[in-house]
Design an enzyme around this catalytic site. Structure first.
Site, PDB file in Angstrom:
ATOM      1  N   CYS A  82       0.816  -1.055   0.030  1.00 48.77           N
ATOM      2  CA  CYS A  82       0.018   0.002   0.005  1.00 48.77           C
ATOM      3  C   CYS A  82       0.881   1.049   0.012  1.00 48.77           C
ATOM      4  CB  CYS A  82      -0.804  -0.038   1.300  1.00 48.77           C
ATOM      5  SG  CYS A  82      -1.873   1.249   1.348  1.00 48.77           S
ATOM      6  N   HIS A 175      -8.408   4.088   0.462  1.00 51.30           N
ATOM      7  CA  HIS A 175      -7.822   4.419  -0.893  1.00 51.30           C
ATOM      8  C   HIS A 175      -8.610   5.779  -1.720  1.00 51.30           C
ATOM      9  CE1 HIS A 175      -6.136   0.167  -0.935  1.00 51.30           C
ATOM     10  NE2 HIS A 175      -5.320   1.045   0.188  1.00 51.30           N
ATOM     11  N   GLU A 178      -6.685  11.787  -6.275  1.00 44.03           N
ATOM     12  CA  GLU A 178      -7.045  13.374  -5.987  1.00 44.03           C
ATOM     13  C   GLU A 178      -6.576  14.077  -7.004  1.00 44.03           C
ATOM     14  OE1 GLU A 178      -7.505  13.704  -0.968  1.00 44.03           O
ATOM     15  OE2 GLU A 178      -5.589  14.238  -2.127  1.00 44.03           O
ATOM     16  N   SER A 318      -5.514  14.311   5.758  1.00 39.26           N
ATOM     17  CA  SER A 318      -6.870  13.543   5.784  1.00 39.26           C
ATOM     18  C   SER A 318      -7.345  14.379   4.866  1.00 39.26           C
ATOM     19  CB  SER A 318      -7.467  13.743   7.086  1.00 39.26           C
ATOM     20  OG  SER A 318      -7.495  15.196   7.557  1.00 39.26           O
ATOM     21  N   SER A 323      -1.513  17.982   2.032  1.00 44.82           N
ATOM     22  CA  SER A 323      -0.607  16.877   1.772  1.00 44.82           C
ATOM     23  C   SER A 323       0.740  17.300   1.583  1.00 44.82           C
ATOM     24  CB  SER A 323      -0.863  15.920   0.929  1.00 44.82           C
ATOM     25  OG  SER A 323      -2.280  15.392   1.178  1.00 44.82           O
ATOM     26  N   HIS A 340       3.692   8.149   7.468  1.00 47.51           N
ATOM     27  CA  HIS A 340       3.091   8.010   6.075  1.00 47.51           C
ATOM     28  C   HIS A 340       1.760   8.827   5.917  1.00 47.51           C
ATOM     29  CE1 HIS A 340       0.109   5.675   8.206  1.00 47.51           C
ATOM     30  NE2 HIS A 340      -0.428   5.139   7.288  1.00 47.51           N
TER      31      HIS A 340
END
Length: 411
Positions: A82, A175, A178, A318, A323, A340
């Site tokens: 992942c 998952h 964006e 979130s 980010s 992460h």
DNA sequence: ATGTCC
């Protein structure tokens, strides 16, 4: 013991635990899990704890577990490989349409997402996997097929999983896909996914085998989910081979999705643009052989990202938060790693109980995304403050770009 | 996170 950038905790009969968690809350249950893991006899040097640490299955999410002579399949978990992929484009904010709805719809059409149960009762709404995979999937599968046949020789039940049909699909839970803007208003594409059904089957299979082996050899553990496979055994060999393949699948899964995402955006935005001006594709749930403090060891990053000197990584916030694209500092004490994400402060069930759809609408203002009852567990308030998390790891990474999502597609 | 054939 106090250091500039991390704290050290050491429990009786355990290896040291080095924690990059200054100014960030750490749950008591997470500390108990760290104590358990630190007492395993094959931990190499110490455990490194990232600022997004929280309770996981067996061992904490947000930790780096170096091992010598054994591997813990449940530490890698079931979502093997992942991770995140991001790519910068030559588009800018002003190139995006005022109404982002059609863009989101085009992405949702181009990338299968959500669950894909194989049972008869779900026939007809199998939206999570391909009905007729596009050419990008065939090309990617051609590179994965031989390795898959190899691991199926040892674990035949993998043949019955979603594998080829899941390549280039998103999945569900946390998952997402964006469209983001960086600090200079440049458009980025970003996505989060793993090894889907087949990786899950590989993970579950070897977690069960490890537990069986512990019982067979009367090895007692504080937690069943710390069951390990010792180096030199057939199960260890088979797991290392299968987990490596699943990680390759996960990486290619993200690459295929990125290609189909770009193609989908081109159907909505007629202006020509280039992609991969800068690009990152990184796992945050995986195990691999690395060289640390003069030795070849296995490093399991359970919710942690590799941050070698100069290496780029992605730390997503979130649903409504920023980010970060980061550059590793090669901090050896952390086994060159970083966090992460932000890390949860409460369980998904707790978040659903505490917050309403109205809260979710308010928290994701300005983002073209789902805002219904089924995504409340991803509400930003259920996560730690990402700014505090970034501040706690300034010795591990530099921030290169700050991204804010404008479109978000969830599984 | 996946899929309900372990």
């Amino acid at each position: 013991m106090k250091h500039e950038d991390y704290d050290v905790v050491q429990y009786k009969d355990g290896r040291p635990i080095k924690m990059w968690t200054k100014g960030v809350p750490v749950e008591e249950e997470a500390k108990q899990q760290l104590a358990n893991t630190s007492r395993l006899p094959f931990i190499y040097k110490h455990i490194a704890v990232m600022p997004d640490v929280h309770l996981g299955k067996g061992s904490t999410i947000g930790s780096v577990i170096p091992t010598l002579g054994a591997v813990i399949p449940a530490a890698v978990g079931v979502d093997i490989g992942c991770g995140m992929m991001a790519a910068k484009t030559t588009l800018f904010a002003h190139d995006l349409p005022d109404n982002l709805g059609p863009l989101r719809t085009a992405i949702e059409k181009a990338i299968p997402h959500g669950m894909s149960p194989k049972t008869r009762s779900f026939k007809g709404r199998d939206k999570g996997s391909w009905e007729s995979p596009p050419s990008a999937v065939d090309n990617a599968w051609a590179e994965l097929k031989d390795g898959f046949d190899e691991i199926c020789l040892k674990t035949p039940r993998l043949k019955n999983t979603n594998n080829y049909r899941h390549l280039g699909t998103l999945g569900s839970g946390n998952h997402f896909v964006e469209v983001c803007l960086d600090e200079a208003n440049a458009v980025w594409f970003m996505l989060h996914s793993g090894s889907r059904g087949v990786g899950n089957a590989i993970g579950s299979h070897f977690i069960e085998l490890a537990k069986q082996d512990m019982r067979t050899h009367f090895i007692n553990l504080p937690d069943q989910d710390l069951a390990y496979l010792p180096e030199g055994t057939q199960h260890y060999k088979d797991y290392i081979e299968a987990v490596g393949w699943a990680q390759k699948f996960a990486r290619m899964n993200r690459e295929v999705m990125m290609l189909n995402l770009i193609a989908a955006v081109r159907t909505v935005i007629s202006k020509p643009f280039e992609t991969h001006i800068e690009a990152v594709n990184c796992h945050h749930n995986y195990v691999q052989k690395e060289h640390h403090f003069g030795k070849d060891v296995l490093v399991t990053r359970k919710g942690a990202v590799s941050a070698r000197a100069g290496e780029l990584g992605i730390i997503p916030g979130s649903m409504g938060a920023k980010s970060f694209i980061v550059r590793g500092k090669g901090n050896e004490e952390s086994f060159h790693s970083c966090s992460h994400g932000a890390g949860r402060t409460m369980s998904r069930t707790a978040a659903k109980k505490l917050y309403t759809v109205a809260d979710q609408i308010a928290a994701t203002e300005g983002v073209e995304c789902r805002k219904d009852a089924n995504v409340i567990d991803e509400i930003p308030m259920a996560y730690k403050d990402i700014d505090a998390v970034m501040l706690a790891q300034t010795a591990l990474v530099d921030v290169v770009h700050v991204l804010k999502q404008v479109v978000c597609v969830k599984g």
